[in-house]
Design a protein around this motif. Structure first.
Motif, PDB file in Angstrom:
ATOM      1  N   GLU A  20       0.827  -1.201   0.000  1.00  0.00           N
ATOM      2  CA  GLU A  20       0.000   0.000   0.000  1.00  0.00           C
ATOM      3  C   GLU A  20       0.866   1.258   0.000  1.00  0.00           C
ATOM      4  N   ASP A  21       0.377   2.314  -0.661  1.00  0.00           N
ATOM      5  CA  ASP A  21       1.103   3.582  -0.700  1.00  0.00           C
ATOM      6  C   ASP A  21       0.881   4.374   0.590  1.00  0.00           C
ATOM      7  N   ILE A  22       1.801   5.299   0.858  1.00  0.00           N
ATOM      8  CA  ILE A  22       1.609   6.284   1.920  1.00  0.00           C
ATOM      9  C   ILE A  22       0.800   7.441   1.330  1.00  0.00           C
ATOM     10  N   VAL A  23      -0.263   7.822   2.002  1.00  0.00           N
ATOM     11  CA  VAL A  23      -1.111   8.925   1.548  1.00  0.00           C
ATOM     12  C   VAL A  23      -0.702  10.199   2.280  1.00  0.00           C
ATOM     13  N   VAL A  24      -0.510  11.278   1.517  1.00  0.00           N
ATOM     14  CA  VAL A  24      -0.110  12.567   2.074  1.00  0.00           C
ATOM     15  C   VAL A  24      -1.278  13.535   1.908  1.00  0.00           C
ATOM     16  N   GLN A  25      -1.722  14.109   3.019  1.00  0.00           N
ATOM     17  CA  GLN A  25      -2.838  15.050   2.985  1.00  0.00           C
ATOM     18  C   GLN A  25      -2.369  16.443   3.385  1.00  0.00           C
ATOM     19  N   ALA A  26      -2.883  17.453   2.704  1.00  0.00           N
ATOM     20  CA  ALA A  26      -2.637  18.850   3.028  1.00  0.00           C
ATOM     21  C   ALA A  26      -3.983  19.569   3.043  1.00  0.00           C
ATOM     22  N   PRO A  27      -4.155  20.581   3.895  1.00  0.00           N
ATOM     23  CA  PRO A  27      -5.470  21.207   4.059  1.00  0.00           C
ATOM     24  C   PRO A  27      -6.102  21.744   2.782  1.00  0.00           C
ATOM     25  N   ASP A  28      -5.321  22.341   1.905  1.00  0.00           N
ATOM     26  CA  ASP A  28      -5.887  23.031   0.746  1.00  0.00           C
ATOM     27  C   ASP A  28      -5.587  22.361  -0.588  1.00  0.00           C
ATOM     28  N   PHE A  29      -5.117  21.101  -0.545  1.00  0.00           N
ATOM     29  CA  PHE A  29      -4.734  20.433  -1.781  1.00  0.00           C
ATOM     30  C   PHE A  29      -5.273  19.005  -1.804  1.00  0.00           C
ATOM     31  N   ASP A  30      -5.328  18.445  -2.988  1.00  0.00           N
ATOM     32  CA  ASP A  30      -5.756  17.048  -3.123  1.00  0.00           C
ATOM     33  C   ASP A  30      -4.729  16.130  -2.478  1.00  0.00           C
ATOM     34  N   ASP A  31      -5.180  14.948  -2.090  1.00  0.00           N
ATOM     35  CA  ASP A  31      -4.269  13.961  -1.522  1.00  0.00           C
ATOM     36  C   ASP A  31      -3.197  13.583  -2.532  1.00  0.00           C
ATOM     37  N   ASP A  32      -2.013  13.314  -2.031  1.00  0.00           N
ATOM     38  CA  ASP A  32      -0.914  12.828  -2.848  1.00  0.00           C
ATOM     39  C   ASP A  32      -0.483  11.480  -2.280  1.00  0.00           C
ATOM     40  N   ILE A  33       0.346  10.754  -3.011  1.00  0.00           N
ATOM     41  CA  ILE A  33       0.818   9.464  -2.514  1.00  0.00           C
ATOM     42  C   ILE A  33       2.336   9.369  -2.637  1.00  0.00           C
ATOM     43  N   ILE A  34       2.919   8.567  -1.760  1.00  0.00           N
ATOM     44  CA  ILE A  34       4.333   8.213  -1.842  1.00  0.00           C
ATOM     45  C   ILE A  34       4.407   6.693  -1.993  1.00  0.00           C
ATOM     46  N   PRO A  35       4.766   6.177  -3.167  1.00  0.00           N
ATOM     47  CA  PRO A  35       4.957   4.725  -3.293  1.00  0.00           C
ATOM     48  C   PRO A  35       6.116   4.295  -2.401  1.00  0.00           C
ATOM     49  N   VAL A  36       5.905   3.308  -1.559  1.00  0.00           N
ATOM     50  CA  VAL A  36       6.951   2.906  -0.619  1.00  0.00           C
ATOM     51  C   VAL A  36       8.181   2.390  -1.358  1.00  0.00           C
ATOM     52  N   SER A  37       7.976   1.823  -2.529  1.00  0.00           N
ATOM     53  CA  SER A  37       9.106   1.326  -3.322  1.00  0.00           C
ATOM     54  C   SER A  37      10.088   2.439  -3.650  1.00  0.00           C
ATOM     55  N   TYR A  38       9.599   3.685  -3.738  1.00  0.00           N
ATOM     56  CA  TYR A  38      10.469   4.811  -4.058  1.00  0.00           C
ATOM     57  C   TYR A  38      11.517   5.034  -2.976  1.00  0.00           C
ATOM     58  N   LEU A  39      11.208   4.654  -1.759  1.00  0.00           N
ATOM     59  CA  LEU A  39      12.153   4.822  -0.654  1.00  0.00           C
ATOM     60  C   LEU A  39      13.301   3.816  -0.729  1.00  0.00           C
ATOM     61  N   PHE A  40      13.163   2.810  -1.594  1.00  0.00           N
ATOM     62  CA  PHE A  40      14.183   1.774  -1.760  1.00  0.00           C
ATOM     63  C   PHE A  40      14.901   1.888  -3.109  1.00  0.00           C
ATOM     64  N   ARG A  41      14.802   3.023  -3.761  1.00  0.00           N
ATOM     65  CA  ARG A  41      15.390   3.181  -5.096  1.00  0.00           C
ATOM     66  C   ARG A  41      16.914   3.116  -5.045  1.00  0.00           C
ATOM     67  N   ASN A  42      17.504   2.673  -6.156  1.00  0.00           N
ATOM     68  CA  ASN A  42      18.962   2.673  -6.250  1.00  0.00           C
ATOM     69  C   ASN A  42      19.433   3.954  -6.936  1.00  0.00           C
ATOM     70  N   TYR A  43      20.739   4.104  -7.054  1.00  0.00           N
ATOM     71  CA  TYR A  43      21.313   5.346  -7.574  1.00  0.00           C
ATOM     72  C   TYR A  43      20.761   5.706  -8.954  1.00  0.00           C
TER      73      TYR A  43
END
Length: 240
Positions: A20-43
Motif C-alpha cells: 500500500e502507498d503512503i497517503v499525504v494530505q494537506a489542508p488546501d490540496f488534493d491527496d498525494d501518494i508516496i509509493p513505498v518502493s520509491y524509498l528503496f530506489r537505487n542510484y
C-alpha cells in the motif's frame, strides 16, 4: 508525528508484507501518494539532484532523515565513505540496519551534539525539517556546530510559488499571511494516521539570504524539472 507511518510502511515493504502507498494530505490540496518502493530506489533511479549530492559528498557524512537508507547505502558501499544515518523513525532505522548500514540511529537532528561531520545531507526536500521559516535561524545555528572545518551542507528544496500562479501566469500570495512555503501535512498508511506536522519548502533566494545572515556561503548547484534545486552551504569563515 505520533505514529511511525514511514517506519511501518518501510518494514512492510522490506518484509514483503504489504504494497500500500503512503497517503499525504494537506489542508488546501488534493491527496498525494508516496509509493513505498520509491524509498528503496537505487542510484540510477534517483533524480539528478540526489545523484549530484551523492557525487559531491565527501569525508564523514551525516545522512539526515535517512528513511530506508538508499543514500547511505550508496555512499558506504559505492564511495566507501563513513556514514552516520539518522531518522526519527524507529522502523526506518531497524530496516537500515538490516540492509547493512552499521551506524544508523533513531535521532532527531536538533538533539545531536558533540559530533562533527564533513558532509551533512538533507535530501528529499531536506529543508522540510526546519518546519517554519521563523525557525531557519535556529536550524543554521545548530548545524553550524555539527560541521567540521571546510565541511559542507548539501540540501534540496523546492520553490512552490507555482502553486499560487494565476491563469494569466501572474503570481499572487497574501503578503499578510505566513510565508507561502510553509505547509502542513498529515500521513496515512493502512489504519495508521499521523498528527498534522509543519514542513518548509524554501525558495533559493530566501535560503541564500538566511544562510548569509548566519555566516554561510550558499551556492546553487543544480535545478530540477519541478521547481526543485540543490544548494551547497559552507562556512564563510573557512575561506578567510
Amino acid at each position: 508525528m505520533n505514529k511511525d507511518i514511514f517506519g511501518e510502511a518501510i518494514k512492510d515493504f522490506y518484509n514483503k508484507k504489504h504494497q500500500e502507498d503512503i497517503v499525504v494530505q494537506a489542508p488546501d490540496f488534493d491527496d498525494d501518494i508516496i509509493p513505498v518502493s520509491y524509498l528503496f530506489r537505487n542510484y540510477s533511479e534517483m533524480p539528478k539532484i540526489e545523484q549530484k549530492a551523492l557525487e559531491l559528498a565527501f569525508g564523514e557524512v551525516l545522512d539526515v532523515g535517512c528513511g530506508a537508507g538508499s543514500h547511505s547505502l550508496f555512499l558506504s558501499e559505492e564511495k566507501k565513505l563513513k556514514v552516520h544515518a539518522i531518522d526519527i523513525s524507529e522502523g526506518a532505522i531497524e530496516i537500515c540496519k538490516k540492509r547493512g548500514i552499521i551506524n544508523a540511529n533513531v535521532q532527531d537532528i536538533f538533539d545531536l551534539k558533540k559530533t562533527q561531520y564533513d558532509t551533512l545531507l538533507f535530501l528529499m526536500n531536506g529543508s522540510g525539517i526546519i518546519g517554519k521559516l521563523g525557525s531557519i535561524d535556529r536550524f543554521f545555528l545548530h548545524i553550524k556546530n555539527l560541521l567540521k572545518p571546510n565541511g559542507q551542507i548539501l540540501i534540496d528544496s523546492s520553490d512552490i510559488s507555482y502553486l499560487f500562479a494565476e491563469d494569466d501566469g501572474s503570481f499572487w500570495v497574501d503578503a499578510s499571511a505566513a510565508y507561502y512555503g510553509e505547509m502542513q501535512y498529515k500521513l496515512k498508511y493502512k489504519n495508521l494516521e499521523s498528527d498534522w506536522f509543519d514542513w518548509l519548502y524554501v525558495d533559493y533566494n530566501t535560503l541564500q539570504n538566511a544562510a548569509n545572515a548566519n555566516g554561510f556561503i550558499c551556492e546553487l548547484l543544480l535545478e530540477g524539472e519541478n521547481n526543485d534545486f540543490l544548494a551547497k552551504l559552507t562556512m564563510a569563515s573557512d575561506i578567510l
